[in-house]
Design a protein around this motif. Sequence first.
Motif, PDB file in Angstrom:
ATOM      1  N   ALA A 215      10.095   2.843   5.199  1.00  0.00           N
ATOM      2  CA  ALA A 215      10.818   3.871   4.692  1.00  0.00           C
ATOM      3  C   ALA A 215      10.185   5.066   4.311  1.00  0.00           C
ATOM      4  O   ALA A 215      10.075   6.236   4.361  1.00  0.00           O
ATOM      5  N   SER A 216       8.703   4.830   3.532  1.00  0.00           N
ATOM      6  CA  SER A 216       8.205   5.728   3.061  1.00  0.00           C
ATOM      7  C   SER A 216       7.358   6.744   4.167  1.00  0.00           C
ATOM      8  O   SER A 216       7.297   7.788   3.845  1.00  0.00           O
ATOM      9  N   LYS A 217       6.840   5.901   4.901  1.00  0.00           N
ATOM     10  CA  LYS A 217       6.342   6.646   6.176  1.00  0.00           C
ATOM     11  C   LYS A 217       7.261   7.464   6.944  1.00  0.00           C
ATOM     12  O   LYS A 217       6.894   8.583   7.262  1.00  0.00           O
ATOM     13  N   ALA A 218       8.590   7.136   6.971  1.00  0.00           N
ATOM     14  CA  ALA A 218       9.530   8.076   7.466  1.00  0.00           C
ATOM     15  C   ALA A 218      10.093   8.913   6.544  1.00  0.00           C
ATOM     16  O   ALA A 218      11.062   9.769   7.142  1.00  0.00           O
TER      17      ALA A 218
ATOM     18  N   ARG B  96       9.995   0.028  11.870  1.00  0.00           N
ATOM     19  CA  ARG B  96       9.394   1.080  12.392  1.00  0.00           C
ATOM     20  C   ARG B  96      10.253   1.983  13.257  1.00  0.00           C
ATOM     21  O   ARG B  96      10.331   3.161  12.778  1.00  0.00           O
ATOM     22  N   TYR B  97      10.899   1.403  14.136  1.00  0.00           N
ATOM     23  CA  TYR B  97      12.059   2.205  14.970  1.00  0.00           C
ATOM     24  C   TYR B  97      13.244   2.701  14.259  1.00  0.00           C
ATOM     25  O   TYR B  97      13.360   4.014  14.368  1.00  0.00           O
ATOM     26  N   GLY B  98      13.602   1.887  13.622  1.00  0.00           N
ATOM     27  CA  GLY B  98      14.928   2.024  12.930  1.00  0.00           C
ATOM     28  C   GLY B  98      14.739   3.094  11.759  1.00  0.00           C
ATOM     29  O   GLY B  98      15.464   4.160  11.778  1.00  0.00           O
ATOM     30  N   CYS B  99      13.641   3.081  11.157  1.00  0.00           N
ATOM     31  CA  CYS B  99      13.483   4.071  10.010  1.00  0.00           C
ATOM     32  C   CYS B  99      13.035   5.759  10.640  1.00  0.00           C
ATOM     33  O   CYS B  99      13.348   6.542  10.289  1.00  0.00           O
ATOM     34  N   THR B 100      12.243   5.470  11.654  1.00  0.00           N
ATOM     35  CA  THR B 100      11.989   6.608  12.308  1.00  0.00           C
ATOM     36  C   THR B 100      13.185   7.344  12.910  1.00  0.00           C
ATOM     37  O   THR B 100      13.609   8.688  12.765  1.00  0.00           O
ATOM     38  N   ILE B 101      14.029   6.596  13.474  1.00  0.00           N
ATOM     39  CA  ILE B 101      15.237   7.258  14.130  1.00  0.00           C
ATOM     40  C   ILE B 101      16.298   7.676  12.986  1.00  0.00           C
ATOM     41  O   ILE B 101      16.680   9.015  13.140  1.00  0.00           O
ATOM     42  N   LEU B 102      16.442   6.902  11.952  1.00  0.00           N
ATOM     43  CA  LEU B 102      17.220   7.532  10.937  1.00  0.00           C
ATOM     44  C   LEU B 102      16.690   8.647  10.366  1.00  0.00           C
ATOM     45  O   LEU B 102      17.352   9.735  10.100  1.00  0.00           O
ATOM     46  N   SER B 103      15.320   8.717  10.129  1.00  0.00           N
ATOM     47  CA  SER B 103      14.644   9.898   9.345  1.00  0.00           C
ATOM     48  C   SER B 103      14.809  11.187  10.479  1.00  0.00           C
ATOM     49  O   SER B 103      15.277  12.389   9.993  1.00  0.00           O
TER      50      SER B 103
ATOM     51  N   LEU C  91      10.604  -7.018   1.810  1.00  0.00           N
ATOM     52  CA  LEU C  91      10.578  -5.593   1.084  1.00  0.00           C
ATOM     53  C   LEU C  91       9.501  -4.820   1.097  1.00  0.00           C
ATOM     54  O   LEU C  91       9.366  -3.646   1.199  1.00  0.00           O
ATOM     55  N   ARG C  92       8.216  -5.410   1.110  1.00  0.00           N
ATOM     56  CA  ARG C  92       6.943  -4.724   1.401  1.00  0.00           C
ATOM     57  C   ARG C  92       7.011  -3.952   2.742  1.00  0.00           C
ATOM     58  O   ARG C  92       6.779  -3.010   2.719  1.00  0.00           O
ATOM     59  N   LEU C  93       7.349  -4.510   3.665  1.00  0.00           N
ATOM     60  CA  LEU C  93       7.722  -3.794   5.088  1.00  0.00           C
ATOM     61  C   LEU C  93       8.591  -2.619   5.019  1.00  0.00           C
ATOM     62  O   LEU C  93       8.365  -1.595   5.230  1.00  0.00           O
ATOM     63  N   VAL C  94       9.926  -2.809   4.453  1.00  0.00           N
ATOM     64  CA  VAL C  94      10.770  -2.023   4.138  1.00  0.00           C
ATOM     65  C   VAL C  94      10.172  -0.696   3.360  1.00  0.00           C
ATOM     66  O   VAL C  94      10.576   0.304   3.869  1.00  0.00           O
TER      67      VAL C  94
ATOM     68  N   ASP D 125       0.654  -1.323   0.024  1.00  0.00           N
ATOM     69  CA  ASP D 125       0.100   0.031   0.045  1.00  0.00           C
ATOM     70  C   ASP D 125       0.743   1.224   0.092  1.00  0.00           C
ATOM     71  O   ASP D 125       0.364   2.440  -0.112  1.00  0.00           O
ATOM     72  N   SER D 126       2.215   1.231   0.166  1.00  0.00           N
ATOM     73  CA  SER D 126       2.917   2.343   0.018  1.00  0.00           C
ATOM     74  C   SER D 126       3.543   2.867  -1.275  1.00  0.00           C
ATOM     75  O   SER D 126       4.219   3.545  -1.570  1.00  0.00           O
ATOM     76  N   PHE D 127       3.035   1.880  -2.286  1.00  0.00           N
ATOM     77  CA  PHE D 127       3.618   2.430  -3.611  1.00  0.00           C
ATOM     78  C   PHE D 127       2.735   3.360  -4.563  1.00  0.00           C
ATOM     79  O   PHE D 127       1.327   3.388  -4.178  1.00  0.00           O
TER      80      PHE D 127
END
Length: 190
Positions: free
Chosen positions: A82-85, A141-148, A75-78, A42-44
Motif C-alpha cells: 500500500a505504501s509503495k502504491a 502488488r497487483y491490487g494496490c497498483t491497480i487501485l492506485s 499486515l506487513r505485506l499490506v 521496512d515501510s514504516f
Amino acid sequence: MLQRLICALLGIMFCSAGLAGMRQSPEPELRTLLQQTVTKADSFQDRFDAEVWLLDMSTRMRRYIPNAEERLSLLRLVHREASKAGLRPDLVIALIHAESHFDRFAISSVGAQGMMQVMPFWKAELGRPQDNLTDNATNLRYGCTILSFYLRKENGDLNRALARYNGSLGKHTYSAKVVGFWHDLWYVNP
C-alpha cells in the motif's frame, strides 16, 4: 522511553480484565512475533509507528485470521505494498475485507483471484503468466497498483476509483461497502 510507551500500549490493550476474551497480559509468543515482524517491516517511518500499527491492526484482524504469525505477515505485506502504491494500508485492508474476507484462495464467479480479487488477464497483459495470484505478496502488488492507478485516473475520487476497481462504475453499492468497512472497522487516524 520507547519500551515504556510500548508496554503502556500493550497494557491498555490487554490488561482490561473486564473485557471478554482478553488476557491479563499479551501472550509471550505474540510479543516475540510482533518484535520479529517489526524488525522486518521496512515501510514504516520508524519502529514505534510499526509496533503501534501492527499491534492495533493485528488485534482488529484476530477474528478473521486467528493465526498471529499469518496475520502479522499479511499486515506487513499490506503496509509495504500500500505504501509503495501511495495508498492507505487501512483502506487496502477494508478492500480485502470486502473482496475476499481475507481468503487468499478466493475465486469470484468471474474468475478474480486472491485477497484483492485480481483478474488473471493482468498476468498475460504484463507477460508474467507464472505469477501466482493466490500468493499474498503478488496479489497485493497487483491490487494496490491497480487501485492506485484508478485513484489517479479519477482525480482522487475514492468512490469512482473503487467502482472502477470492482468493474461497477456508475453504481455505488460496492464502494459504499468498502468505505463502510474502512470507517467502521479499519480506519486509523493519521
